[in-house]
Design an enzyme around this catalytic site. Structure first.
Site, PDB file in Angstrom:
ATOM      1  N   LYS A  44       8.363  11.393   3.987  1.00 51.11           N
ATOM      2  CA  LYS A  44       8.728  12.949   3.708  1.00 51.11           C
ATOM      3  C   LYS A  44       7.387  13.739   3.992  1.00 51.11           C
ATOM      4  O   LYS A  44       7.404  14.862   4.455  1.00 51.11           O
ATOM      5  CB  LYS A  44       9.104  13.248   2.363  1.00 51.11           C
ATOM      6  CG  LYS A  44      10.476  12.690   1.915  1.00 51.11           C
ATOM      7  CD  LYS A  44      10.850  13.398   0.750  1.00 51.11           C
ATOM      8  CE  LYS A  44      12.060  12.572   0.177  1.00 51.11           C
ATOM      9  NZ  LYS A  44      11.369  11.745  -0.846  1.00 51.11           N
ATOM     10  N   LYS A  96      -2.794   6.056   0.153  1.00 59.68           N
ATOM     11  CA  LYS A  96      -3.000   7.510  -0.178  1.00 59.68           C
ATOM     12  C   LYS A  96      -4.199   8.020  -0.246  1.00 59.68           C
ATOM     13  O   LYS A  96      -4.346   9.152   0.133  1.00 59.68           O
ATOM     14  CB  LYS A  96      -2.153   7.496  -1.739  1.00 59.68           C
ATOM     15  CG  LYS A  96      -0.805   7.371  -1.602  1.00 59.68           C
ATOM     16  CD  LYS A  96      -0.056   8.881  -1.619  1.00 59.68           C
ATOM     17  CE  LYS A  96       1.381   8.848  -1.025  1.00 59.68           C
ATOM     18  NZ  LYS A  96       2.456   8.231  -1.460  1.00 59.68           N
ATOM     19  N   LYS A 101       5.368   3.560   8.715  1.00 60.08           N
ATOM     20  CA  LYS A 101       6.298   4.242   7.693  1.00 60.08           C
ATOM     21  C   LYS A 101       6.897   5.514   8.122  1.00 60.08           C
ATOM     22  O   LYS A 101       5.707   6.401   8.191  1.00 60.08           O
ATOM     23  CB  LYS A 101       5.871   4.065   6.279  1.00 60.08           C
ATOM     24  CG  LYS A 101       6.742   4.572   5.138  1.00 60.08           C
ATOM     25  CD  LYS A 101       5.963   4.380   3.885  1.00 60.08           C
ATOM     26  CE  LYS A 101       6.934   5.218   2.867  1.00 60.08           C
ATOM     27  NZ  LYS A 101       7.228   6.768   3.035  1.00 60.08           N
TER      28      LYS A 101
HETATM   29  P1  ATP Z   1       6.781  10.673   0.260  1.00 57.65           P
HETATM   30  O1  ATP Z   1       6.206  10.896   1.686  1.00 57.65           O
HETATM   31  O2  ATP Z   1       6.645  12.298  -0.203  1.00 57.65           O
HETATM   32  O3  ATP Z   1       6.067   9.811  -0.646  1.00 57.65           O
HETATM   33  P2  ATP Z   1       8.975   9.202   1.131  1.00 57.65           P
HETATM   34  O4  ATP Z   1       9.388   9.424   2.351  1.00 57.65           O
HETATM   35  O5  ATP Z   1       7.827   7.999   0.798  1.00 57.65           O
HETATM   36  O6  ATP Z   1       8.235  10.615   0.396  1.00 57.65           O
HETATM   37  P3  ATP Z   1      10.063   9.011  -1.469  1.00 57.65           P
HETATM   38  O7  ATP Z   1      10.645   9.920  -2.225  1.00 57.65           O
HETATM   39  O8  ATP Z   1       8.596   8.515  -1.992  1.00 57.65           O
HETATM   40  O9  ATP Z   1       9.997   9.163   0.032  1.00 57.65           O
HETATM   41  O10 ATP Z   1      10.694   7.482  -1.593  1.00 57.65           O
HETATM   42  C1  ATP Z   1      12.326   7.298  -1.887  1.00 57.65           C
HETATM   43  C2  ATP Z   1      12.751   6.080  -1.716  1.00 57.65           C
HETATM   44  O11 ATP Z   1      12.715   5.909  -0.091  1.00 57.65           O
HETATM   45  C3  ATP Z   1      11.809   4.741  -2.040  1.00 57.65           C
HETATM   46  O12 ATP Z   1      12.783   4.046  -2.358  1.00 57.65           O
HETATM   47  C4  ATP Z   1      11.124   4.267  -0.976  1.00 57.65           C
HETATM   48  O13 ATP Z   1      10.621   3.219  -0.997  1.00 57.65           O
HETATM   49  C5  ATP Z   1      12.025   4.516   0.066  1.00 57.65           C
HETATM   50  N1  ATP Z   1      11.479   4.948   1.550  1.00 57.65           N
HETATM   51  C6  ATP Z   1      10.641   5.913   1.785  1.00 57.65           C
HETATM   52  N2  ATP Z   1      10.017   5.737   3.031  1.00 57.65           N
HETATM   53  C7  ATP Z   1      10.993   4.784   3.337  1.00 57.65           C
HETATM   54  C8  ATP Z   1      10.801   4.141   4.932  1.00 57.65           C
HETATM   55  N3  ATP Z   1      10.168   4.658   5.844  1.00 57.65           N
HETATM   56  N4  ATP Z   1      11.557   3.158   5.180  1.00 57.65           N
HETATM   57  C9  ATP Z   1      12.240   2.630   4.053  1.00 57.65           C
HETATM   58  N5  ATP Z   1      12.289   2.972   2.758  1.00 57.65           N
HETATM   59  C10 ATP Z   1      11.577   4.194   2.792  1.00 57.65           C
HETATM   60 MG    MG Z   2       6.805   8.015  -0.792  1.00 58.86          MG
END
Ligand code: ATP
Ligand code: MG
Length: 346
Positions: free
Chosen positions: A210, A128, A207
């Site tokens: 969001k 981060k 990865k």
């Molecule tokens: P942000 O970028 O705001 O952190 P994010 O896409 O990482 O958003 P989160 O809300 O942080 O999403 O995570 C929600 C769930 O989705 C968590 O269990 C996280 O491990 C899973 N997750 C997020 N991105 C991935 C990915 N690319 N592949 C598999 N699991 C994911």
């Molecule tokens: Mg996340």
């Protein structure tokens, strides 16, 4: 998990094991990575476990403190996302993190058991900070608050993506440490990592996220899906369709494997063979992926449209869930304070 086990757990009724999982409302929809990492397991397990699903607005603040005006829309969007996946509010307790005040009390207690250097060394923090996020105390203590998320409802299982595994392990260690110091209060939680591992972004980053501008969202229209897929990163070494291609680690094939229905599997095997031999172009394979993704997304889009017509119902589900979770939270907190002998005025 075998179906037999699901039935057994279900029959336990009141003693059902518990799940806690959640998402940050940093956008108003889930993406394909969230599905692979966590949502898929949630849907499967809602009958077998008592489920607590968190909309983690406090966690969102660690990176989105300057975007609080989007929170309300994003919170509703994630609730719509959960409901459109087929999660049933009769089986699942939805919690809005910032309204569960007991959590902050537990997080403080857990922070007193946490070594500062351990927080400094967590890989997610480094990532981060490398992305330019503010070097705040909130970001450092993210794992402590997440441990409180998990331990407060006494969760046994935590379905998360691979990127969150270290955080669940951190919560495990805290549970063990607490139990050893003060007596058995917390079950030791286990992570349940989605089968597909971490889904890469459309830009080839390791990865999809969001907040990373590389996601296909469950709310994207068929046209948006097409546009994103057609400009997706594939095998960077391959310039012409006749060049030998690499399937392993190629996001297009990773998505195909993750979202194809059984009837598409044979065609995927065929495309992999042709791609390796340089006998099929990226465009043809991508067009096939567009079809697969839209077939996967269509029923989800339809269910979401139904819930979108009932915003009061969606808000009520979250409000009542939070209320119910707080009753459980108060029970745990009372036990915690009693074990620590700080239950002075009870
Ligand atoms: P942000 O970028 O705001 O952190 P994010 O896409 O990482 O958003 P989160 O809300 O942080 O999403 O995570 C929600 C769930 O989705 C968590 O269990 C996280 O491990 C899973 N997750 C997020 N991105 C991935 C990915 N690319 N592949 C598999 N699991 C994911
Ligand atoms: Mg996340």
């Amino acid at each position: 998990m075998a179906d037999g086990k699901i039935t057994r757990e279900f029959k336990k009724g009141k003693n059902m094991k518990r799940i806690l999982t959640g998402d940050r409302p940093t956008y108003d929809s889930f993406h394909l990575g969230n599905y692979v990492g966590s949502l898929k397991n949630r849907v499967k397990l809602q009958d077998a476990y008592e489920c607590f699903f968190l909309v983690a607005d406090l966690h969102a603040l660690t990176t989105h403190f300057d975007k609080t005006s989007d929170l309300e829309k994003n919170i509703r969007g994630l609730m719509l996302g959960n409901l459109s996946m087929g999660l049933d509010p009769k089986k699942v307790t939805f919690i809005l993190q910032s309204q569960e005040l007991e959590k902050l009390e537990l997080a403080y207690i857990l922070s007193t058991l946490t070594q500062r250097t351990l927080l400094e060394r967590q890989p997610a923090l480094k990532e981060k900070l490398d992305q330019g996020e503010q070097d705040s105390l909130g970001l450092y203590q993210y794992p402590v608050l997440m441990a409180a998320d998990i331990l407060l409802p006494k969760a046994n299982l935590v379905p998360v993506g691979k990127d969150q595994k270290a955080h669940v392990e951190f919560a495990r260690d805290l549970a063990i440490k607490f139990n050893k110091l003060y007596g058995e209060v917390f079950p030791v939680p286990e992570p349940l990592i989605g089968e597909g591992g971490t889904l890469p972004g459309t830009d080839g980053q390791i990865k999809m996220g969001k907040s990373l501008n590389n996601a296909i969202f469950l709310t994207d229209t068929p046209e948006e899906v097409e546009k994103k897929v057609m400009s997706m990163y594939t095998d960077p070494k391959r310039i012409h369709a006749t060049d030998l291609g690499t399937v392993e680690g190629n996001p297009v094939f990773i998505y195909l494997d993750a979202f194809a229905s059984d009837s598409d599997k044979q065609q995927i095997t065929r495309y992999k063979e042709l791609y390796r031999k340089g006998q099929v172009g990226d465009i043809e394979v991508k067009k096939f992926l567009v079809k697969i993704l839209n077939n996967f997304l269509d029923p989800i889009r339809k269910r979401r449209a139904q819930f979108e017509k009932q915003p009061e119902l969606v808000d009520k589900i979250l409000r009542e869930g939070t209320k119910k979770a707080r009753i459980e939270a108060q029970k745990t907190l009372t036990e915690v304070k009693k074990a620590m002998k700080i239950d002075y005025f009870v």
